[in-house]
Scaffold this active site. Structure first.
Site, PDB file in Angstrom:
ATOM      1  N   ASP A  86       0.867  -1.182   0.000  1.00 51.76           N
ATOM      2  CA  ASP A  86       0.000   0.000   0.000  1.00 51.76           C
ATOM      3  C   ASP A  86       0.903   1.230   0.000  1.00 51.76           C
ATOM      4  O   ASP A  86       1.416   1.628   1.045  1.00 51.76           O
ATOM      5  CB  ASP A  86      -0.891   0.020   1.235  1.00 51.76           C
ATOM      6  N   LYS A 149      -6.646   3.691  -3.398  1.00 54.77           N
ATOM      7  CA  LYS A 149      -7.037   3.666  -1.988  1.00 54.77           C
ATOM      8  C   LYS A 149      -7.206   5.095  -1.498  1.00 54.77           C
ATOM      9  O   LYS A 149      -6.396   5.972  -1.824  1.00 54.77           O
ATOM     10  CB  LYS A 149      -5.962   2.924  -1.192  1.00 54.77           C
ATOM     11  N   LYS A 179     -10.049   0.679  -2.500  1.00 63.60           N
ATOM     12  CA  LYS A 179      -9.983   0.411  -1.066  1.00 63.60           C
ATOM     13  C   LYS A 179     -10.315   1.683  -0.314  1.00 63.60           C
ATOM     14  O   LYS A 179      -9.737   2.739  -0.579  1.00 63.60           O
ATOM     15  CB  LYS A 179      -8.592  -0.094  -0.664  1.00 63.60           C
TER      16      LYS A 179
END
Length: 227
Positions: A86, A149, A179
């Site tokens: 991430d 995200k 996300k």
């Protein structure tokens, strides 16, 4: 219907987190059936039960690292057993409209995160305009991201919003997933993010949300700010 935990990255990114804290995180993730645990790179390598994925942050939380540093950090995490990365973009580049450079830094990390390893790109949506959200989402997809995200959960502008998730999903369509993370502390909010288009959630208080879902007693809060 599967538990909401099955789409949750059960997260612990507090700077003061210890290896004992991460061990407890793994045990709780396994108990509630979370998809993965999401931790800082210094916590690797991890021993996790079969089926539980390991996600690791990169360039976190500011994103103000060079592309080369992010790529090195991601490569080291992959070598130490991470299944997913991430990464945080340089939000300043987005604010300056330098979306080609955002794409280049994502591409640098993607080059060391080979499929089937997963790359999620944190755009810090609360700090961006709608036009910037669209542009950085496009840049991330063009560079090969698997997910865009919303948030680190550490930015003063805030975390995920239903509006941002909806815009991100409309932008990426079927080319990538979304996300939502940052401030997801109740079942209602989690379900709203999924309805808006998120297929993964970043949550620190997963057990409390699962307890709400099942009608069980919620565990005591630890007083920590929510991810």
């Amino acid at each position: 219907m599967p538990s909401i935990a099955s789409v949750v990255d059960h997260t612990l990114l507090k700077p003061e987190a210890t290896h004992a804290d991460v061990a407890a995180l793994i045990a709780e993730a396994a108990e509630v059936g979370a998809y993965s645990v999401c931790v800082s790179p210094s916590m690797l390598p991890l021993a996790v039960p079969p089926g539980l994925k390991v996600a690791v942050v990169c360039g976190f939380p500011s994103g103000k690292h060079t592309a080369q540093v992010k790529a090195f950090e991601a490569a080291e995490s992959i070598a130490l057993g991470a299944d997913e990365i991430d990464m945080v973009i340089d939000i300043g580049l987005a604010k300056e409209g330098r979306f080609g450079e955002v794409q280049s830094e994502v591409a640098a990390v993607r080059s060391v995160v080979p499929a089937p390893k997963v790359l999620k790109v944190i755009i810090e949506s609360a700090a961006l305009t709608d036009a910037e959200i669209v542009a950085v989402s496009e840049a991330a997809v063009a560079a090969g991201a698997d997910f865009v995200k919303t948030s680190t959960g550490f930015h003063p502008a805030g975390g995920a919003s239903v509006e941002a998730v909806r815009l991100m999903k409309r932008t990426v369509g079927d080319r990538a997933q979304v996300k939502a993370s940052g401030g997801i502390r109740s079942l209602a909010v989690a379900l709203a993010m999924i309805e808006a288009g998120a297929s993964r959630l970043g949550v620190s208080g997963t057990a409390a949300i699962v307890a709400e879902e099942t009608g069980a007693a919620a565990p005591p809060a630890d007083g920590a700010p929510g991810y």
